[in-house]
Structure formats: C-alpha cells, structure tokens
Design an enzyme around this catalytic site. Sequence first.
Site, mmCIF file in Angstrom:
data_model
loop_
_atom_site.group_PDB
_atom_site.id
_atom_site.type_symbol
_atom_site.label_atom_id
_atom_site.label_comp_id
_atom_site.label_asym_id
_atom_site.label_seq_id
_atom_site.Cartn_x
_atom_site.Cartn_y
_atom_site.Cartn_z
ATOM 1 N N ASN A 1 6.017 -0.173 6.643
ATOM 2 C CA ASN A 1 5.566 0.558 5.451
ATOM 3 C C ASN A 1 5.587 2.053 5.726
ATOM 4 O O ASN A 1 4.742 2.796 5.243
ATOM 5 C CB ASN A 1 4.164 0.102 5.034
ATOM 6 C CG ASN A 1 3.837 0.485 3.592
ATOM 7 O OD1 ASN A 1 4.713 0.863 2.817
ATOM 8 N ND2 ASN A 1 2.571 0.402 3.227
ATOM 9 N N GLU B 1 0.931 3.956 0.128
ATOM 10 C CA GLU B 1 0.999 2.657 0.788
ATOM 11 C C GLU B 1 0.418 1.545 -0.078
ATOM 12 O O GLU B 1 0.797 0.384 0.037
ATOM 13 C CB GLU B 1 0.286 2.716 2.138
ATOM 14 C CG GLU B 1 1.094 3.361 3.246
ATOM 15 C CD GLU B 1 1.069 4.869 3.230
ATOM 16 O OE1 GLU B 1 1.427 5.479 4.245
ATOM 17 O OE2 GLU B 1 0.711 5.480 2.194
ATOM 18 N N ARG C 1 -5.284 4.646 5.322
ATOM 19 C CA ARG C 1 -6.214 5.646 4.788
ATOM 20 C C ARG C 1 -7.413 5.002 4.096
ATOM 21 O O ARG C 1 -8.512 5.555 4.105
ATOM 22 C CB ARG C 1 -5.474 6.604 3.854
ATOM 23 C CG ARG C 1 -4.306 7.290 4.543
ATOM 24 C CD ARG C 1 -4.263 8.777 4.348
ATOM 25 N NE ARG C 1 -3.135 9.345 5.084
ATOM 26 C CZ ARG C 1 -3.181 9.743 6.342
ATOM 27 N NH1 ARG C 1 -4.313 9.659 7.024
ATOM 28 N NH2 ARG C 1 -2.108 10.233 6.938
#
Length: 415
Positions: free
Chosen positions: A95, A323, A373
């Site tokens: 990713n 993402e 994140r």
Amino acid sequence: MSSDNTISLVPPAGPLIGSVTLPGSKSITNRALLLAALADGQSRLTGALKSDDTMHMAEALRRMGVGIEEPDDTTYMVTGTGGLTVPDGPLFLGNAGTAMRFLTAVSVLAHGTVVLTGDAYMQTRPIQALVDALAHAGVTITATNGSPPVRIEGAGRLDVKRFEIDGQLSSQFVSALLMLAACGEEPIEVRLTGNEIGARGYIDITLACMRAFGAEAVQVAKQTWRVSPGGYTAGDIVIEPDASAATYLWAMEALTSGHIALGNQALTQPDAAAYPLIRSFPQMPRSINGSQMQDAVPTLAVLAAFNEWPVRFTGVANLRVKECDRLQALHAGLNAISPGLATLENDDLIIDARPQLAGTRVGTLVETHGDHRMAMSFALAGLRVGGVLIRDPGCVAKTFPGYWDTLVSLGVELV
C-alpha cells in the site's frame, strides 16, 4: 498487548519525558531512492527510513536492474545505470502510495511491459489522473477501474514536450511527472490545470531532491515548470527526520505536559507546520486548514478531542483517498470513543472538544483499516482515556516500525 491484532495503552500517571530518535522521512527517502536509481553511478543515502513503504520501493528498483545495498539500519548504497530494465514479473508495492505513483511514471523508461500492483487497499486508490496524463503524452498505459494494477508499455526513452495534470488531485502525481521529465530527450514542461495545488510543500521537496541529484527544473509560470533533459547525477544525500512522525511525539508532549527531545535538525516537510498548532493545545484554533499538511491532520484531530473548544478541519477532502478514507475513519473512531465527538459536514471534519474525557475509561475497539496513521493517531487518545483498543497495531511498520517501542521507552505501558 492483549493479542497479536490489537493493542491498548495504559494512560500514564505523569508527563512523558525522554529522548527519541525519529525515523528518516519517508517522502524524502522514496524520492531519493528513485532518483539515485535513475542516476549513473553510486549514491549514498544516509539517515534513510527503513520501513514497509521504502522496502517496497527498494525491492521494486532492484528488480528493475538497480543495485541497492543496505550497510546499516539507516543507509542505502544505490548503484544506478541511468535507466531501468523490465522486471521479471509484476511488481507488488503493498500500500505504498509514493512507490506506486512514482514508479508508474518512470516505468516508461524501461523497454517493455511493466505491471505494478499492490494489496487490497492499494487496488482501491485512484491513479487514473496520472494514467491519463501519461497517456495524453503518448505513453501506452492502462489501469484497472482507475486504480492499480497499472500496466505500462515502456518505450525505453521519453520523447514528449509537455505533461498536464490537475494539481489538486495529488501532489504525488505532480512529483512523479516532474521526476520523470528530467529523463526526457528535450526540455519538458509540466503544467498544472485547475486553480489549486494540493500539498504544494511536497512538490517543493521533489524539486529539492531533483536539484540534489543534478536536475534542473525552472518555474516558468504560476503552475508550470520547465525541466531540462540530462537525467540525474549520482551523489550523497542526508535525509532529514520524518516530520509526520514528529507530530505524534509533539502531541504526546502536549497531552501529558511532557518533554521529548527530538534533536535540533530543522524539518522542511509540510507537516512541520503542525508544530505551532500542537503547541497551542489546549487552545488550538477553532478552524484549521489541513490542505498543506494532510498527514498531520489525524494527529491534530485526535488532539482536538481534548481541546478547550471545538475545532473544524477544512481543506481535507483528499484524506478520503489516502491509505483508507481517513475522514470516515477518524469520524468513526472518535465517535466510538465518545458518541458525537466528531461530525462530518461534506468534507469538513468537526471535532466537538471534550476535555472532560481525560481520566475516563471506555471499552471500545478502533478500526485502523490497516492505516498506519490511524493506529498512531488513536494511540494518542489512549494517553488520556483508558480502554481504547486499537486494531492491527503492526500497520505502523509502513512508516514508523519502532512506534510502539518508542512509547514503551517513554514509560507507557502497553496491554
């Protein structure tokens, strides 16, 4: 840890105090790896990030004929030949958005078919705008439903005069074209359509990296650069620490009234702009435009949950195509901690600050959607609120593999 797939923090009783060595910048590391690979000769990259994202970039470049050695945990020795070869099969990039976007562009320099693919999340991330920009310039390229896998029929050379792309969609698209343009047969203009440039600071990083490897790009109009031919020259580069990673440590200081020494190196990345906003906690501004520091927005949003007054985040629509859909993930995660804590109004995120949450305990599972994140940001909530269980903690390996160890080193107990 309660299991291999979840993690929770025990809120510390006192301030977090210590010293932390930040990982290298992901943004700069992946740009430097690519440009060193396109140069003829050996380059040394020190202070580099070693993580899932940079691993995918390095491995893909190795399979395209680039020599890459790793003499220690923060150094790459890159030996390029001034071009790329066709790999022996599809390149899997997980990713890693920078690797996918940048390699989509430079794969035209290989002579033959290059297929780029990734994991399930990557195969939902948009790339059609970059594909179209390359196709309009004469490249034979296709994507599956506007997302990876991407198939490039490389010509082994670049003979175009101009690339055009909407600068609002992703700075990575723009950066990919700029870096490719230096490998042209003649000067190439990169022109941005639309009225805005998303995350302009990352384009500045790209231009600085290009200059460091000997390329010349001159801004000839407000949204147009002319890139000279000639490719790249091998050289040595020192990569600065990761500003996005720094935001978590700054927020840890703010939430616990702590002091965490990160060294004195200046940070030029866009997310460094989050520092004064974090320092203003618990009196953060009532409105924050996150368009130029998008990766810092999850940090700021979780911090805002404990602010003295509500905070509205604007200019953050692009968070929907990271993402994961980070706006939706932040909305869902914050409301799992306290119903009504976050509201979405179109693409604005409003945090209804609730400082009274500090010291309470909830029993909630936060879904990270495999997004590093989300995991690192919601860990911040766990410094103030007990019982915040975070799914898939291992996803932090994408950019900050030592994140959980860093928390432990500061005295935080993980369960």
